[in-house]
Motif scaffolding. Sequence first.
Motif, PDB file in Angstrom:
ATOM      1  N   VAL A   1     -16.633  12.460 -36.443  1.00 21.46           N
ATOM      2  CA  VAL A   1     -16.404  12.517 -37.422  1.00 21.46           C
ATOM      3  C   VAL A   1     -15.626  11.431 -38.549  1.00 21.46           C
ATOM      4  O   VAL A   1     -15.329  10.573 -37.588  1.00 21.46           O
ATOM      5  CB  VAL A   1     -15.211  13.580 -37.724  1.00 21.46           C
ATOM      6  CG1 VAL A   1     -14.811  13.347 -39.274  1.00 21.46           C
ATOM      7  CG2 VAL A   1     -15.592  14.727 -37.291  1.00 21.46           C
ATOM      8  N   THR A   2     -16.683  10.811 -39.105  1.00 16.85           N
ATOM      9  CA  THR A   2     -15.786   9.502 -40.428  1.00 16.85           C
ATOM     10  C   THR A   2     -14.478  10.238 -40.987  1.00 16.85           C
ATOM     11  O   THR A   2     -13.939  10.905 -41.207  1.00 16.85           O
ATOM     12  CB  THR A   2     -16.751   9.402 -41.505  1.00 16.85           C
ATOM     13  OG1 THR A   2     -16.975  10.266 -42.974  1.00 16.85           O
ATOM     14  CG2 THR A   2     -18.299   9.379 -41.392  1.00 16.85           C
TER      15      THR A   2
ATOM     16  N   ASP B   1      -8.258  14.409 -31.823  1.00 13.63           N
ATOM     17  CA  ASP B   1      -8.420  13.308 -33.368  1.00 13.63           C
ATOM     18  C   ASP B   1      -8.550  14.149 -34.569  1.00 13.63           C
ATOM     19  O   ASP B   1      -8.730  15.112 -34.472  1.00 13.63           O
ATOM     20  CB  ASP B   1      -9.819  12.777 -33.404  1.00 13.63           C
ATOM     21  CG  ASP B   1     -10.991  11.878 -34.637  1.00 13.63           C
ATOM     22  OD1 ASP B   1     -10.608  11.553 -35.784  1.00 13.63           O
ATOM     23  OD2 ASP B   1     -11.126  11.413 -34.144  1.00 13.63           O
ATOM     24  N   GLU B   2      -7.874  13.381 -35.490  1.00 17.41           N
ATOM     25  CA  GLU B   2      -7.175  14.558 -36.720  1.00 17.41           C
ATOM     26  C   GLU B   2      -8.408  14.599 -37.488  1.00 17.41           C
ATOM     27  O   GLU B   2      -8.619  15.554 -37.924  1.00 17.41           O
ATOM     28  CB  GLU B   2      -6.191  13.927 -37.332  1.00 17.41           C
ATOM     29  CG  GLU B   2      -5.136  14.859 -38.332  1.00 17.41           C
ATOM     30  CD  GLU B   2      -4.231  13.601 -39.182  1.00 17.41           C
ATOM     31  OE1 GLU B   2      -3.871  14.438 -40.353  1.00 17.41           O
ATOM     32  OE2 GLU B   2      -3.140  13.023 -38.335  1.00 17.41           O
ATOM     33  N   ASN B   3      -9.080  13.736 -37.510  1.00 16.96           N
ATOM     34  CA  ASN B   3     -10.292  13.751 -38.968  1.00 16.96           C
ATOM     35  C   ASN B   3     -11.334  14.927 -37.676  1.00 16.96           C
ATOM     36  O   ASN B   3     -11.973  16.061 -38.444  1.00 16.96           O
ATOM     37  CB  ASN B   3     -11.082  13.061 -38.982  1.00 16.96           C
ATOM     38  CG  ASN B   3     -10.253  11.262 -39.425  1.00 16.96           C
ATOM     39  OD1 ASN B   3      -9.869  12.071 -40.253  1.00 16.96           O
ATOM     40  ND2 ASN B   3     -10.949  10.654 -39.191  1.00 16.96           N
ATOM     41  N   ILE B   4     -11.559  15.027 -36.220  1.00 14.06           N
ATOM     42  CA  ILE B   4     -12.426  16.246 -36.148  1.00 14.06           C
ATOM     43  C   ILE B   4     -11.484  17.398 -36.269  1.00 14.06           C
ATOM     44  O   ILE B   4     -12.189  18.611 -36.401  1.00 14.06           O
ATOM     45  CB  ILE B   4     -12.606  15.232 -34.632  1.00 14.06           C
ATOM     46  CG1 ILE B   4     -13.499  14.288 -34.009  1.00 14.06           C
ATOM     47  CG2 ILE B   4     -13.135  16.885 -33.634  1.00 14.06           C
ATOM     48  CD1 ILE B   4     -13.961  14.335 -33.274  1.00 14.06           C
ATOM     49  N   ASP B   5     -10.448  17.545 -36.035  1.00  6.92           N
ATOM     50  CA  ASP B   5      -9.582  19.073 -36.195  1.00  6.92           C
ATOM     51  C   ASP B   5      -9.399  19.504 -37.565  1.00  6.92           C
ATOM     52  O   ASP B   5     -10.151  20.572 -37.568  1.00  6.92           O
ATOM     53  CB  ASP B   5      -7.912  17.908 -35.161  1.00  6.92           C
ATOM     54  CG  ASP B   5      -8.081  18.064 -34.042  1.00  6.92           C
ATOM     55  OD1 ASP B   5      -8.886  19.004 -33.550  1.00  6.92           O
ATOM     56  OD2 ASP B   5      -6.810  17.723 -33.409  1.00  6.92           O
ATOM     57  N   THR B   6      -9.360  18.683 -38.195  1.00  3.84           N
ATOM     58  CA  THR B   6      -9.344  19.187 -39.405  1.00  3.84           C
ATOM     59  C   THR B   6     -10.998  19.161 -40.176  1.00  3.84           C
ATOM     60  O   THR B   6     -11.127  20.338 -40.848  1.00  3.84           O
ATOM     61  CB  THR B   6      -9.258  18.069 -41.098  1.00  3.84           C
ATOM     62  OG1 THR B   6      -7.830  17.377 -40.377  1.00  3.84           O
ATOM     63  CG2 THR B   6      -8.757  18.166 -42.768  1.00  3.84           C
ATOM     64  N   PHE B   7     -11.905  18.563 -40.018  1.00  2.00           N
ATOM     65  CA  PHE B   7     -13.574  18.971 -40.158  1.00  2.00           C
ATOM     66  C   PHE B   7     -13.716  20.265 -39.332  1.00  2.00           C
ATOM     67  O   PHE B   7     -14.496  20.624 -40.265  1.00  2.00           O
ATOM     68  CB  PHE B   7     -14.262  18.140 -39.487  1.00  2.00           C
ATOM     69  CG  PHE B   7     -15.583  18.339 -39.804  1.00  2.00           C
ATOM     70  CD1 PHE B   7     -16.543  17.985 -41.294  1.00  2.00           C
ATOM     71  CD2 PHE B   7     -16.435  18.900 -39.238  1.00  2.00           C
ATOM     72  CE1 PHE B   7     -17.578  18.039 -41.749  1.00  2.00           C
ATOM     73  CE2 PHE B   7     -17.736  19.121 -39.126  1.00  2.00           C
ATOM     74  CZ  PHE B   7     -18.415  18.869 -40.390  1.00  2.00           C
ATOM     75  N   MET B   8     -13.455  20.445 -37.830  1.00  2.00           N
ATOM     76  CA  MET B   8     -13.860  21.500 -37.563  1.00  2.00           C
ATOM     77  C   MET B   8     -13.070  22.986 -37.962  1.00  2.00           C
ATOM     78  O   MET B   8     -13.475  23.770 -38.282  1.00  2.00           O
ATOM     79  CB  MET B   8     -13.664  21.266 -36.088  1.00  2.00           C
ATOM     80  CG  MET B   8     -14.757  20.527 -34.938  1.00  2.00           C
ATOM     81  SD  MET B   8     -16.358  20.761 -36.153  1.00  2.00           S
ATOM     82  CE  MET B   8     -16.736  22.089 -34.903  1.00  2.00           C
ATOM     83  N   LYS B   9     -11.534  22.895 -37.847  1.00  6.08           N
ATOM     84  CA  LYS B   9     -10.903  24.000 -38.914  1.00  6.08           C
ATOM     85  C   LYS B   9     -11.502  24.671 -39.857  1.00  6.08           C
ATOM     86  O   LYS B   9     -12.691  25.190 -40.320  1.00  6.08           O
ATOM     87  CB  LYS B   9      -9.422  23.580 -39.347  1.00  6.08           C
ATOM     88  CG  LYS B   9      -8.522  24.361 -39.781  1.00  6.08           C
ATOM     89  CD  LYS B   9      -8.830  25.842 -38.719  1.00  6.08           C
ATOM     90  CE  LYS B   9      -7.315  25.817 -39.424  1.00  6.08           C
ATOM     91  NZ  LYS B   9      -7.775  27.803 -39.791  1.00  6.08           N
TER      92      LYS B   9
ATOM     93  N   ARG C   1     -16.828  14.102 -42.951  1.00  4.57           N
ATOM     94  CA  ARG C   1     -17.897  14.152 -42.790  1.00  4.57           C
ATOM     95  C   ARG C   1     -18.767  13.861 -41.611  1.00  4.57           C
ATOM     96  O   ARG C   1     -17.952  12.788 -40.899  1.00  4.57           O
ATOM     97  CB  ARG C   1     -18.657  13.533 -43.785  1.00  4.57           C
ATOM     98  CG  ARG C   1     -18.165  13.672 -45.463  1.00  4.57           C
ATOM     99  CD  ARG C   1     -19.262  12.686 -46.677  1.00  4.57           C
ATOM    100  NE  ARG C   1     -20.692  13.038 -46.447  1.00  4.57           N
ATOM    101  CZ  ARG C   1     -20.770  13.964 -47.332  1.00  4.57           C
ATOM    102  NH1 ARG C   1     -19.920  14.937 -48.261  1.00  4.57           N
ATOM    103  NH2 ARG C   1     -21.991  14.144 -47.013  1.00  4.57           N
ATOM    104  N   LEU C   2     -19.298  15.240 -41.234  1.00  2.00           N
ATOM    105  CA  LEU C   2     -19.629  15.189 -39.752  1.00  2.00           C
ATOM    106  C   LEU C   2     -21.011  13.683 -39.615  1.00  2.00           C
ATOM    107  O   LEU C   2     -21.854  14.166 -40.871  1.00  2.00           O
ATOM    108  CB  LEU C   2     -20.320  15.958 -39.482  1.00  2.00           C
ATOM    109  CG  LEU C   2     -20.539  15.694 -38.566  1.00  2.00           C
ATOM    110  CD1 LEU C   2     -19.380  16.411 -37.160  1.00  2.00           C
ATOM    111  CD2 LEU C   2     -21.442  17.846 -37.729  1.00  2.00           C
TER     112      LEU C   2
END
Length: 101
Positions: free
Chosen positions: A17-18, A79-87, A22-23
Amino acid sequence: MLNRLKKEGGCTLDFKVTEDGRLTTMDGKEDFRPDQVRIVDFYRFEGESDPDDMSILYVLETTNGLKGTISNSYGPYADENIDTFMKQVEDLGKDLDKKDK
């Protein structure tokens, strides 16, 4: 686990995740919004001696048919970016489930 997913499930890509949420494929050639991604499956892993060593592996499929995985830790190492995207992906999936009923 990863070898089996690649061999049997066709999960040939690793995603990340950037910073802008974005993935993307590891080579950065393709990227996706949450509404272009579906969680196919997930696996949780826990360290043998330390519960803080927990992680999750998501199996993802994109709207253009790419399959791959992304992993994240739990707790302070997440990783907060991954958490936010996956949520966001999870919430979109819940909305789809509601439309089916």
